[in-house]
Design an enzyme around this catalytic site. Structure first.
Site, PDB file in Angstrom:
ATOM      1  CB  ALA A  36       8.778  -1.867   0.078  1.00  0.00           C
ATOM      2  CG  HIS A  41       8.605  -1.153   7.529  1.00  0.00           C
ATOM      3  ND1 HIS A  41       8.028  -0.788   6.336  1.00  0.00           N
ATOM      4  CD2 HIS A  41       8.398  -2.486   7.645  1.00  0.00           C
ATOM      5  CE1 HIS A  41       7.507  -1.847   5.751  1.00  0.00           C
ATOM      6  NE2 HIS A  41       7.710  -2.894   6.531  1.00  0.00           N
ATOM      7  CB  VAL A 181       2.112   3.471  11.648  1.00  0.00           C
ATOM      8  CG1 VAL A 181       2.250   4.925  11.216  1.00  0.00           C
ATOM      9  CG2 VAL A 181       2.994   3.190  12.862  1.00  0.00           C
ATOM     10  CB  SER A 190       0.276  -1.934   3.595  1.00  0.00           C
ATOM     11  OG  SER A 190       0.642  -3.072   2.837  1.00  0.00           O
ATOM     12  CB  SER A 191       5.276  -2.639   1.312  1.00  0.00           C
ATOM     13  OG  SER A 191       6.117  -2.401   2.425  1.00  0.00           O
ATOM     14  NE  ARG A 192       1.306  -7.853  -1.027  1.00  0.00           N
ATOM     15  CZ  ARG A 192       1.913  -8.617  -0.130  1.00  0.00           C
ATOM     16  NH1 ARG A 192       1.858  -8.274   1.147  1.00  0.00           N
ATOM     17  NH2 ARG A 192       2.583  -9.705  -0.488  1.00  0.00           N
TER      18      ARG A 192
END
Length: 283
Positions: A36, A41, A181, A190-192
């Protein structure tokens, strides 16, 4: 022109790919992820490329760091988009094992970290978490044998746990933290974040604003307790359910009572609706 990375799905295939890089005298940096992927990333991958001649990114949603009540099944999985991002960054290898490749039948060995893993922060609310993280990261390090491993500072306690583990177990990898970031309004990527409703997304940057206000007060000479209490009230008034909001020693995560106790870090975890967010900043 970017090319697609080699995708390894078994340990023997990964070892062959890594050995081929080593034969060419490559230095290797690793970026462990659960997929994700977002711009945070990508920033880790770019730092990895500055540190080493070759980059390995793992994509593995690790079941051992999720409690039964947590979101393992629902955790976002965006394989095609992830590979497109990594190809655009010229990543060399993507390590994408199945759960059974990481935890085969009869798997019975786990790493149980102490030190920063028992700081009374994330471990107080997710006691299973760092054992799962340490075990899977220990496996990733022995599988890939990187020279460097890049982790984001957003998961600050995790960064400290992994750094300590690599040092204590002589794993031969230098763990490097990369700055968080943020979106333009300050929310840590965040992926969440995809779980947030539009209204919650508008509220979420309150965490960052509260931390900045507390940090400014501490830097200006205010006592830690009232400076932190003011930030905590701001967070709760915005509708968060606060798990912790604390200032700790930035290296050891030990509790502190004044600015003189060493380099400081403010750390927060709070739920907004059904989404749990964590963040931190230096003081």
């Amino acid at each position: 022109m970017s090319s697609s990375p080699l995708i390894a799905r078994t340990v023997p295939a990964l070892r062959r790919a890594v050995d081929n890089l080593r034969k060419r005298k490559a230095t290797i940096a690793m970026v462990p992820t659960m997929g994700a992927l977002h711009d945070g990333h990508v920033s880790l991958v770019r730092l990895a490329k500055r540190r080493a001649s070759r980059v390995v990114v793992s994509i593995f949603v690790n079941p051992t760091q999720f409690a039964p009540t947590e979101d393992f099944g629902a955790y976002p999985r965006t394989w095609k988009a992830d590979i497109a991002k990594l190809a655009a960054e010229d990543v060399d290898i993507v390590w994408h094992p199945e759960v059974k490749a990481m935890y085969p039948d009869g798997f019975a060995t786990r790493i149980v970290p102490e030190g920063p893993a028992l700081a009374g922060l994330e471990d107080r609310f997710r006691p299973h978490f760092f054992g799962g993280v340490a075990t899977v990261v220990g496996k990733l390090f022995t599988q890939v044998r990187p020279d460097f491993a890049i982790f984001g500072e957003k998961d600050f306690q995790q960064l400290r746990v992994v750094t300590q583990m690599a040092r204590d177990l002589d794993l031969g990898v230098k763990v490097i933290g990369s700055r968080t970031v943020r979106e333009r309004d300050g929310l840590a990527m965040s992926s969440r974040n995809v779980y947030l409703s539009p209204e919650e997304r508008q509220t979420a940057p309150t965490l960052y604003r509260a931390m900045k206000e507390s940090a400014q007060r501490i830097k200006a000479g205010d006592a830690i307790a009232p400076a932190m209490a003011g930030g905590a009230e701001m967070i709760k008034a915005a509708g968060f359910a606060l798990d912790y909001y604390e200032v700790r020693h930035a290296e050891t995560l030990a509790e502190v009572t004044s600015r003189k106790d060493g380099p400081l870090r403010i750390l927060v975890a709070a739920k907004l609706g059904s989404t749990r967010l964590i963040d931190n900043i230096a003081v």
